[in-house]
Design a protein around this motif. Structure first.
Motif, PDB file in Angstrom:
ATOM      1  N   ASN A   1       4.883   6.847  11.308  1.00 21.28           N
ATOM      2  CA  ASN A   1       3.461   7.006  10.970  1.00 21.28           C
ATOM      3  C   ASN A   1       2.818   5.644  10.867  1.00 21.28           C
ATOM      4  O   ASN A   1       3.398   4.690  10.381  1.00 21.28           O
TER       5      ASN A   1
ATOM      6  N   ILE B   1       1.347   1.979  19.544  1.00 22.23           N
ATOM      7  CA  ILE B   1       0.785   0.748  18.977  1.00 22.23           C
ATOM      8  C   ILE B   1       1.541  -0.446  19.552  1.00 22.23           C
ATOM      9  O   ILE B   1       2.776  -0.489  19.506  1.00 22.23           O
TER      10      ILE B   1
ATOM     11  N   ARG C   1      -0.628  -6.549  16.837  1.00 21.49           N
ATOM     12  CA  ARG C   1      -1.929  -7.012  16.367  1.00 21.49           C
ATOM     13  C   ARG C   1      -2.662  -7.835  17.418  1.00 21.49           C
ATOM     14  O   ARG C   1      -2.057  -8.587  18.183  1.00 21.49           O
TER      15      ARG C   1
ATOM     16  N   VAL D   1       0.824  -1.213   0.000  1.00 19.55           N
ATOM     17  CA  VAL D   1       0.000   0.000   0.000  1.00 19.55           C
ATOM     18  C   VAL D   1       0.860   1.268   0.000  1.00 19.55           C
ATOM     19  O   VAL D   1       0.521   2.256  -0.658  1.00 19.55           O
TER      20      VAL D   1
ATOM     21  N   ASP E   1      -5.477  -3.699  16.127  1.00 18.83           N
ATOM     22  CA  ASP E   1      -4.196  -3.421  16.777  1.00 18.83           C
ATOM     23  C   ASP E   1      -4.441  -3.011  18.228  1.00 18.83           C
ATOM     24  O   ASP E   1      -5.371  -2.256  18.516  1.00 18.83           O
TER      25      ASP E   1
ATOM     26  N   GLU F   1      -5.802  -1.052   4.589  1.00 14.38           N
ATOM     27  CA  GLU F   1      -7.211  -0.653   4.540  1.00 14.38           C
ATOM     28  C   GLU F   1      -7.388   0.864   4.518  1.00 14.38           C
ATOM     29  O   GLU F   1      -8.305   1.374   3.886  1.00 14.38           O
TER      30      GLU F   1
ATOM     31  N   ALA G   1       7.250   3.627   8.462  1.00 16.16           N
ATOM     32  CA  ALA G   1       5.933   3.035   8.750  1.00 16.16           C
ATOM     33  C   ALA G   1       5.943   1.550   8.443  1.00 16.16           C
ATOM     34  O   ALA G   1       6.906   1.022   7.890  1.00 16.16           O
ATOM     35  N   GLY G   2       4.857   0.900   8.804  1.00 19.19           N
ATOM     36  CA  GLY G   2       4.640  -0.488   8.429  1.00 19.19           C
ATOM     37  C   GLY G   2       4.761  -1.466   9.578  1.00 19.19           C
ATOM     38  O   GLY G   2       4.288  -2.591   9.495  1.00 19.19           O
ATOM     39  N   GLU G   3       5.407  -1.057  10.638  1.00 21.30           N
ATOM     40  CA  GLU G   3       5.636  -1.950  11.783  1.00 21.30           C
ATOM     41  C   GLU G   3       6.085  -1.065  12.939  1.00 21.30           C
ATOM     42  O   GLU G   3       6.449   0.102  12.726  1.00 21.30           O
ATOM     43  N   PRO G   4       6.079  -1.597  14.156  1.00 19.61           N
ATOM     44  CA  PRO G   4       6.506  -0.767  15.282  1.00 19.61           C
ATOM     45  C   PRO G   4       7.946  -0.283  15.111  1.00 19.61           C
ATOM     46  O   PRO G   4       8.819  -1.037  14.683  1.00 19.61           O
TER      47      PRO G   4
ATOM     48  N   TRP H   1      -0.439   3.245   9.804  1.00 17.27           N
ATOM     49  CA  TRP H   1      -1.637   3.040   9.000  1.00 17.27           C
ATOM     50  C   TRP H   1      -1.706   1.613   8.521  1.00 17.27           C
ATOM     51  O   TRP H   1      -0.913   0.776   8.959  1.00 17.27           O
ATOM     52  N   GLN H   2      -2.649   1.332   7.654  1.00 13.17           N
ATOM     53  CA  GLN H   2      -2.886  -0.044   7.206  1.00 13.17           C
ATOM     54  C   GLN H   2      -3.232  -0.027   5.726  1.00 13.17           C
ATOM     55  O   GLN H   2      -3.659   1.011   5.205  1.00 13.17           O
TER      56      GLN H   2
HETATM   57  P1  AMP Z   1      -0.227  -3.285   6.292  1.00 16.02           P
HETATM   58  O1  AMP Z   1      -1.674  -3.325   6.016  1.00 16.02           O
HETATM   59  O2  AMP Z   1       0.546  -4.349   5.620  1.00 16.02           O
HETATM   60  O3  AMP Z   1       0.333  -1.914   6.090  1.00 16.02           O
HETATM   61  O4  AMP Z   1      -0.064  -3.604   7.839  1.00 16.02           O
HETATM   62  C1  AMP Z   1      -0.736  -2.828   8.779  1.00 16.02           C
HETATM   63  C2  AMP Z   1      -0.302  -3.222  10.145  1.00 16.02           C
HETATM   64  O5  AMP Z   1       1.089  -2.921  10.316  1.00 16.02           O
HETATM   65  C3  AMP Z   1      -1.012  -2.439  11.224  1.00 16.02           C
HETATM   66  O6  AMP Z   1      -2.258  -2.989  11.546  1.00 16.02           O
HETATM   67  C4  AMP Z   1      -0.005  -2.531  12.360  1.00 16.02           C
HETATM   68  O7  AMP Z   1      -0.105  -3.757  13.025  1.00 16.02           O
HETATM   69  C5  AMP Z   1       1.339  -2.461  11.635  1.00 16.02           C
HETATM   70  N1  AMP Z   1       1.853  -1.085  11.572  1.00 16.02           N
HETATM   71  C6  AMP Z   1       1.855  -0.258  10.513  1.00 16.02           C
HETATM   72  N2  AMP Z   1       2.471   0.903  10.799  1.00 16.02           N
HETATM   73  C7  AMP Z   1       2.859   0.832  12.092  1.00 16.02           C
HETATM   74  C8  AMP Z   1       3.531   1.726  12.987  1.00 16.02           C
HETATM   75  N3  AMP Z   1       3.944   2.927  12.601  1.00 16.02           N
HETATM   76  N4  AMP Z   1       3.731   1.301  14.255  1.00 16.02           N
HETATM   77  C9  AMP Z   1       3.317   0.078  14.657  1.00 16.02           C
HETATM   78  N5  AMP Z   1       2.688  -0.807  13.864  1.00 16.02           N
HETATM   79  C10 AMP Z   1       2.463  -0.443  12.587  1.00 16.02           C
END
Ligand code: AMP
Length: 632
Positions: free
Chosen positions: A386, A491, A494, A287, A479, A391, A363-366, A388-389
């Motif tokens: 930052n 955050i 999950r 995304v 989350d 979605e 972004a994307g993970e903690p 987001w997801q």
């Molecule tokens: P995706 O849809 O592949 O982008 O994954 C979304 C998931 O990634 C979220 O529901 C979180 O669990 C995790 N995520 C995305 N950004 C962050 C962030 N900045 N900090 C912590 N977790 C994140």
């Protein structure tokens, strides 16, 4: 206006707020109604407005910035750099769109794009958008099974692929994977359009079905393909993401709401305007790639950089060299990538002239504190987390330096972005959690523009999967989060069976299904275990149909790992496989994944009152003490 005033306006007067934001894009016909919320939780933004993503991303800029660079494709895999101005991009997109039309692709038809992270991928996406076709980009690292599942769900009229990708100098043939996926698929498209990069001379072509792009495009070199105007809520694209079942979910995005939300984010969050340069290191398959490698920067009239290659080749300074060369203003990457760079000397960063660089967004993970601190010290620039997801399509939580730079709190992606009414609520009571108390992060509908409209072809899954968790209709992010007294949100990971490997979202069920397809396996449980580099890695606990000696177990474990790699791709490859005689389950037969995960991470397994067979837990402990049957 400062952050608080903007955010408050977006929440208290959403229609006035978004009507104003909608002026940033070109509408062929202006919206007749800003928000239609007559069928909650479905909502429609900018109803009756007609627009087109390709027109806004390309044609609109021709008059003022036709000679400005639009896309720069840098590949350290092929050693090639391609620079396209907006005028060049217009040309390429029109030719591509004409080829699509010659293959009978039109409005509403789905097109699966399975390409490496190259300029051609962006051109293919924009060409689909131009003619109103719905693209569904599948990450090039996914293997045939994953690709087949997505083909079956999207039922495309066309699949676009390359002969091959390349990773770390190793050619990865794509076409044989595509052929295998089409064999597996129950809805194979009539044509495959192949972009031959000259990487795989053996690339197989099926006469009558496969079309070579270079040959097909010669007849359309000067084509001008009219834009297909779409009502704001018509589907723009589908992007599949993992959920709690083995079947991926097709996140469906609209056109007008997405364009408006991206324009807002480019200005207020990423602080990138016309003529400025953004470099996002993601891949078009994700995304972030859709929003900030392709559509966001182009909608804003900026220049985007698409990088194909490893962050460490030819040396760990390669990204910073690109930043210096092109005067990158805003960079966007992932914590995993920074952790990979952290193994090398920070001088690889410091030796480049980064005077144009203003921010690094991750972004994307903690984002763990040591990683954030290291890169911040190395760069001497703000590092902005930052959240987001797939979605949501654009950030839910971030600091917004384009408006006002608030203080950073390490470990938190910050504050809600405009339009997001966020709450942290108790999982069982549904009540708001107090400050510093853990709960589930939810969004009060209507979701703002840019977020998913539904799950492709499956409204029920959209309703049950996101809005079915609490008494009130709230969108669950799935989350865990806590909020402090200043409103900064942290955050915590999950709450479902989704894991995050190097910023890539994977469903443990998908991997379990793949492991179980290996003949020797009776049953499998897959969990995500913390990993210093990748954040999490998949780990398998499996029982076998027939117990065997050490050699038989090692053989089976190896087979499972290879099966996953073959079916799903290297991203999903289990780091470790443990073979046990029984898996811990509740009396009702549910796998105790959370207890397994805790044990594998050396933590307390938690509430075991529902455990059926204590022996199974002992088994797991012994296996962990003994070490994996495969993996380190
Ligand atoms: P995706 O849809 O592949 O982008 O994954 C979304 C998931 O990634 C979220 O529901 C979180 O669990 C995790 N995520 C995305 N950004 C962050 C962030 N900045 N900090 C912590 N977790 C994140």
């Amino acid at each position: 206006m400062g952050y608080e005033a903007i955010y408050r306006h977006s929440i208290e007067q959403p229609e006035a707020f978004w009507a104003e934001q909608a002026r940033a894009i070109h509408w062929r016909t202006p919206p007749k109604q800003i928000l239609d919320y007559s069928r909650p939780p479905f909502r429609r933004w900018f109803v009756g407005g007609e627009t087109n993503l390709c027109h806004n991303a390309v044609d609109r800029h021709l008059a003022a910035r036709g000679d400005q660079l639009a896309i720069i494709g840098v590949s350290t895999e092929t050693g090639q750099t391609r620079e396209l101005t907006y005028r060049d991009l217009y040309r390429e997109v029109n030719t591509f769109a004409a080829v699509l039309q010659s293959l009978d692709v039109g409005k509403g038809d789905r097109v699966v794009i399975y390409l490496p992270h190259t300029v051609e991928a962006a051109v293919a996406m924009l060409a689909c958008a131009r003619i109103g076709a719905i693209h569904s980009v599948v990450f090039g690292g996914f293997a045939s099974h994953n690709l087949a599942l997505r083909i079956d769900d999207a039922q495309p009229k066309l699949l676009i692929c390359a002969d091959a990708g390349s990773r770390g100098g190793k050619v990865i043939p794509y076409k044989p994977l595509v052929d295998e996926a089409l064999e597996l698929s129950s809805a194979p498209p009539p044509h495959v359009l192949v972009i031959n990069r000259g990487l795989d001379p053996q690339s197989p072509m099926t006469p009558g079905r496969d079309v070579d792009y270079a040959t097909a495009s010669t007849a359309h070199a000067n084509a001008d393909v009219p834009v297909q105007w779409l009502e704001s809520n018509e589907p723009g694209y589908i992007l599949y993401t993992s959920g709690t079942t083995g079947k991926p979910k097709g996140v469906q995005r609209d056109v007008g709401g997405y364009a408006v939300a991206l324009m807002l984010s480019m200005k207020m969050i990423y602080d990138v305007g016309p003529g400025q340069v953004m470099f996002s290191t993601s891949d078009v398959g994700w995304v972030v790639g859709h929003s900030y490698n392709v559509y966001g920067p182009l909608l804003a009239g900026a220049t985007t950089i698409l990088y194909e290659g490893l962050p460490t080749v030819p040396d760990p300074g390669v990204w910073w060299d690109i930043c210096a060369r092109y005067g990158v203003r805003t960079m966007f990457s992932s914590p995993t990538a920074v952790r990979a760079l952290k193994k090398f000397d920070a001088d690889y960063i410091r030796r480049h002239d980064l005077s144009a660089l203003q921010y690094l967004f991750l972004a994307g993970e903690p984002l763990d504190e040591p990683t954030a601190q290291w890169i911040q010290d190395a760069l001497g620039k703000p590092v902005i987390d930052n959240y987001w997801q797939t979605e949501t399509g654009w950030p839910v939580l971030s600091l917004m330096p384009g408006v006002e730079m608030k203080p950073t709190k390490l470990g938190s992606p910050g504050l809600p972005t405009p339009g997001y009414r966020l709450r942290v609520i108790d999982e069982t009571t549904g009540e708001d959690a107090a400050a510093h108390e853990k709960g589930v992060l939810v969004i009060e509908p209507p979701l703002p523009p840019g977020c998913l409209s539904t799950i492709w072809g499956n409204d029920e899954r959209f309703l049950a999967g996101y809005f079915g968790h609490f008494k009130q209709p709230l969108y669950s992010s799935l989350d865990w989060a806590i909020r402090d007294e200043d409103g900064y949100t942290f955050i915590l990971g999950r709450s479902d069976d989704v894991i995050n490997v190097a910023g890539h979202r994977l469903g443990t069920r998908e991997i379990e299904e793949s492991v179980s397809s290996y003949g020797a396996v009776a049953e499998a449980a897959v969990i995500g275990v913390s990993d210093e580099l990748k954040g999490q890695v998949p780990v398998v606990f499996a029982t076998l149909r027939q117990t065997g000696d050490d050699a038989a177990r090692a053989e089976a474990a190896k087979g499972m790992r290879q099966t996953v790699e073959h079916n799903l791709g290297a991203v999903a490859r289990p780091a470790r496989v443990y073979i046990v005689n029984a898996l811990p389950k509740t009396r009702s037969g549910k796998l105790l994944r959370r207890s397994l995960q805790a044990l594998a991470q050396g933590a307390d397994p938690g509430d075991l009152s529902t455990l059926d067979d204590p022996g199974a837990l002992e088994e797991v402990k012994q296996a962990l003490a003994r070490g994996p049957d495969v993996g380190g």
